[in-house]
Design a protein around this motif. Structure first.
Motif, PDB file in Angstrom:
ATOM      1  N   PRO A   1      14.795 -29.559  34.246  1.00  0.00           N
ATOM      2  CA  PRO A   1      16.254 -29.708  34.226  1.00  0.00           C
ATOM      3  C   PRO A   1      16.849 -30.098  35.569  1.00  0.00           C
ATOM      4  N   ASP A   2      16.174 -29.756  36.676  1.00  0.00           N
ATOM      5  CA  ASP A   2      16.691 -30.153  37.983  1.00  0.00           C
ATOM      6  C   ASP A   2      16.799 -31.673  38.104  1.00  0.00           C
ATOM      7  N   LYS A   3      15.942 -32.382  37.403  1.00  0.00           N
ATOM      8  CA  LYS A   3      15.922 -33.835  37.463  1.00  0.00           C
ATOM      9  C   LYS A   3      16.899 -34.466  36.462  1.00  0.00           C
ATOM     10  N   TYR A   4      16.989 -33.905  35.269  1.00  0.00           N
ATOM     11  CA  TYR A   4      17.716 -34.580  34.188  1.00  0.00           C
ATOM     12  C   TYR A   4      19.088 -33.985  33.869  1.00  0.00           C
ATOM     13  N   CYS A   5      19.389 -32.813  34.420  1.00  0.00           N
ATOM     14  CA  CYS A   5      20.653 -32.145  34.109  1.00  0.00           C
ATOM     15  C   CYS A   5      21.604 -32.201  35.300  1.00  0.00           C
ATOM     16  N   ASP A   6      22.870 -32.491  35.033  1.00  0.00           N
ATOM     17  CA  ASP A   6      23.883 -32.536  36.084  1.00  0.00           C
ATOM     18  C   ASP A   6      24.351 -31.143  36.469  1.00  0.00           C
ATOM     19  N   GLU A   7      24.084 -30.169  35.611  1.00  0.00           N
ATOM     20  CA  GLU A   7      24.463 -28.801  35.896  1.00  0.00           C
ATOM     21  C   GLU A   7      23.417 -27.881  35.275  1.00  0.00           C
ATOM     22  N   ALA A   8      23.503 -26.611  35.566  1.00  0.00           N
ATOM     23  CA  ALA A   8      22.534 -25.662  35.019  1.00  0.00           C
ATOM     24  C   ALA A   8      22.644 -25.627  33.494  1.00  0.00           C
ATOM     25  N   PRO A   9      21.505 -25.561  32.817  1.00  0.00           N
ATOM     26  CA  PRO A   9      21.538 -25.483  31.344  1.00  0.00           C
ATOM     27  C   PRO A   9      22.315 -24.256  30.875  1.00  0.00           C
ATOM     28  N   ALA A  10      22.960 -24.408  29.724  1.00  0.00           N
ATOM     29  CA  ALA A  10      23.715 -23.312  29.118  1.00  0.00           C
ATOM     30  C   ALA A  10      23.196 -23.067  27.708  1.00  0.00           C
ATOM     31  N   MET A  11      23.438 -21.875  27.201  1.00  0.00           N
ATOM     32  CA  MET A  11      22.926 -21.503  25.891  1.00  0.00           C
ATOM     33  C   MET A  11      23.991 -21.703  24.814  1.00  0.00           C
ATOM     34  N   SER A  12      23.576 -22.299  23.699  1.00  0.00           N
ATOM     35  CA  SER A  12      24.413 -22.440  22.520  1.00  0.00           C
ATOM     36  C   SER A  12      23.584 -22.018  21.320  1.00  0.00           C
TER      37      SER A  12
ATOM     38  N   TYR B   1      22.024 -22.380  17.608  1.00  0.00           N
ATOM     39  CA  TYR B   1      21.660 -23.262  16.507  1.00  0.00           C
ATOM     40  C   TYR B   1      21.891 -22.469  15.233  1.00  0.00           C
ATOM     41  N   ALA B   2      23.025 -22.718  14.588  1.00  0.00           N
ATOM     42  CA  ALA B   2      23.506 -21.837  13.522  1.00  0.00           C
ATOM     43  C   ALA B   2      22.560 -21.754  12.329  1.00  0.00           C
ATOM     44  N   ALA B   3      21.843 -22.843  12.022  1.00  0.00           N
ATOM     45  CA  ALA B   3      20.963 -22.837  10.858  1.00  0.00           C
ATOM     46  C   ALA B   3      19.880 -21.771  10.970  1.00  0.00           C
ATOM     47  N   SER B   4      19.510 -21.424  12.218  1.00  0.00           N
ATOM     48  CA  SER B   4      18.480 -20.411  12.426  1.00  0.00           C
ATOM     49  C   SER B   4      18.994 -19.196  13.189  1.00  0.00           C
ATOM     50  N   GLY B   5      20.211 -19.270  13.699  1.00  0.00           N
ATOM     51  CA  GLY B   5      20.752 -18.168  14.468  1.00  0.00           C
ATOM     52  C   GLY B   5      20.075 -17.975  15.808  1.00  0.00           C
ATOM     53  N   ILE B   6      19.475 -19.042  16.328  1.00  0.00           N
ATOM     54  CA  ILE B   6      18.718 -18.974  17.571  1.00  0.00           C
ATOM     55  C   ILE B   6      19.528 -19.610  18.694  1.00  0.00           C
ATOM     56  N   GLN B   7      19.527 -18.987  19.860  1.00  0.00           N
ATOM     57  CA  GLN B   7      20.163 -19.572  21.023  1.00  0.00           C
ATOM     58  C   GLN B   7      19.179 -20.481  21.745  1.00  0.00           C
ATOM     59  N   LEU B   8      19.647 -21.683  22.079  1.00  0.00           N
ATOM     60  CA  LEU B   8      18.803 -22.661  22.746  1.00  0.00           C
ATOM     61  C   LEU B   8      19.555 -23.247  23.938  1.00  0.00           C
ATOM     62  N   SER B   9      18.811 -23.865  24.850  1.00  0.00           N
ATOM     63  CA  SER B   9      19.411 -24.356  26.089  1.00  0.00           C
ATOM     64  C   SER B   9      19.745 -25.836  26.007  1.00  0.00           C
ATOM     65  N   TYR B  10      20.931 -26.184  26.496  1.00  0.00           N
ATOM     66  CA  TYR B  10      21.425 -27.552  26.519  1.00  0.00           C
ATOM     67  C   TYR B  10      22.079 -27.814  27.872  1.00  0.00           C
ATOM     68  N   CYS B  11      22.123 -29.083  28.263  1.00  0.00           N
ATOM     69  CA  CYS B  11      22.823 -29.423  29.496  1.00  0.00           C
ATOM     70  C   CYS B  11      23.537 -30.760  29.340  1.00  0.00           C
ATOM     71  N   ASN B  12      24.164 -31.208  30.408  1.00  0.00           N
ATOM     72  CA  ASN B  12      24.925 -32.466  30.437  1.00  0.00           C
ATOM     73  C   ASN B  12      26.096 -32.479  29.469  1.00  0.00           C
ATOM     74  N   GLY B  13      26.552 -31.280  29.093  1.00  0.00           N
ATOM     75  CA  GLY B  13      27.729 -31.174  28.254  1.00  0.00           C
ATOM     76  C   GLY B  13      27.530 -31.592  26.811  1.00  0.00           C
ATOM     77  N   ILE B  14      26.279 -31.709  26.368  1.00  0.00           N
ATOM     78  CA  ILE B  14      26.066 -32.152  24.986  1.00  0.00           C
ATOM     79  C   ILE B  14      26.403 -31.056  23.980  1.00  0.00           C
TER      80      ILE B  14
END
Length: 338
Positions: free
Chosen positions: A136-147, A149-162
């Motif tokens: 993520p240091d290479k591909y993310c503009d900021e630290a990854p954040a957790m959102s 995934y409602a279909a499974s109720g699992i929190q996963l990491s995303y970055c770049n505001g997606i």
């Protein structure tokens, strides 16, 4: 998708949806306008998701129910593959096809078929391919954040505001595709088979549009399946990989820390689900009735909803066909036709 579940079971669903239709009657036999007369029968070409006795058990009551409600005979013909559904429509051996997105495009382009419905899975008619990384240091503009995934109720990491931190992830692309420009020469990129929309085709097109030489500019790491695309990044065998949104949920047992180790940093253009197309030979009023009946089928009863999901993995059909997504899919497929 999510994985391309969309393709293996759409066909059987055709009969399902049609079967759940409400009552209808054939136009009067003495009609003076031949163009509006309904045929005595129609044939649906499909690729079933079940085989043998299960297929007969699933389809017979549905085709019977459909015939009774439309007032004409409805037959189901099993196609050997999705391309065969298109040829069946082109030779008038079938007038309705339930098929994948690529075949929908071919049917509309080659035989002037009419796209009437799109498959809905978990509320969506399309899905993005996700760019994953363990750097993520290479591909993310900021630290990854957790959102979530409602279909499974699992929190996963995303970055770049997606995705919005702390909210349910929506998986809507395209997003943050400029981050692909950070893929440097020689980077190990895990790619699936060349026939995979989410694992190869859409990612390769996106990388090329970002100026990446996907033949000589990266080190391709071949993998089979979306789960292995995720694991390649999780295990350090590749720095970047691609899979359907969100394939990380398929490896939580093998890689319980996948949410931290594998970060989603970009989404491609949306990849369309398949759907239903009809021959131009069918009367307009029959097409209209057929569309309405299939569109309403999932809501017609609890049994109908269960049959759709258990038989072909769909939650609904929609008449909001988003034809432009199918057209874009055809354009991308054309780049890999040879």
């Amino acid at each position: 998708m999510r994985k391309p579940l969309l393709t293996t079971g759409l066909a059987a669903l055709a009969v399902v949806a049609l079967a759940g239709c409400g009552a209808s009657s054939t136009p009067a036999a003495d009609s003076t306008d031949a163009a509006t007369e309904w045929p005595e029968s129609i044939t649906i070409s499909l690729v079933p998701s079940v085989e043998g006795e299960d297929l007969a058990e699933a389809l017979d009551p549905l085709t019977t129910y459909l015939s009774e409600n439309l007032g004409i005979e409805v037959n189901g013909v099993v196609a050997s593959d999705y391309a065969a559904t298109v040829e069946a429509l082109g030779t008038d051996q079938a007038q309705v096809i339930i098929t994948d997105a690529g075949s929908l495009y071919n049917a509309t382009e080659r035989y002037d078929a009419q796209l009437i419905l799109r498959d809905v899975r978990f509320g969506a008619t399309s899905y993005a391919s996700v760019a994953f990384t363990n750097n993520p240091d290479k591909y993310c503009d900021e630290a990854p954040a957790m959102s979530t995934y409602a279909a499974s109720g699992i929190q996963l990491s995303y970055c770049n505001g997606i995705e919005e931190a702390g909210a349910d992830a929506v998986g809507s692309g395209p997003a943050a595709l400029d981050a692909l420009e950070k893929i440097t020469d020689g980077t190990k990129v895990a790619l699936q088979a060349a026939t995979s929309p989410a694992g190869y085709q859409y990612p390769v097109v996106a990388m090329r549009e970002a100026g990446i030489d996907t033949d000589a500019g990266i080190t391709q790491v071949p993998v089979e399946g979306n789960n292995n695309a995720v694991l390649a990044v999780a295990n350090g065998d590749a720095e970047v990989s691609f899979g359907y949104w969100d394939a990380r949920t398929t490896v939580t047992e093998e890689a319980p820390d996948v949410a931290e180790k594998v970060v989603a940093f970009a989404y491609t253009d949306l990849i369309p689900n398949g759907g239903v197309a009809v021959s131009k030979s069918l009367p307009a009023d029959l097409v209209e009735k057929l569309t309405t009946l299939m569109d309403e089928y999932a809501d017609s009863s609890e049994e109908a909803a269960t049959v759709m999901f258990d038989l072909v993995g769909l939650s609904d059909w929609t008449s909001e066909t988003a034809d432009e997504e199918i057209t874009r899919y055809g354009e991308i497929l054309a780049q890999f036709s040879n």
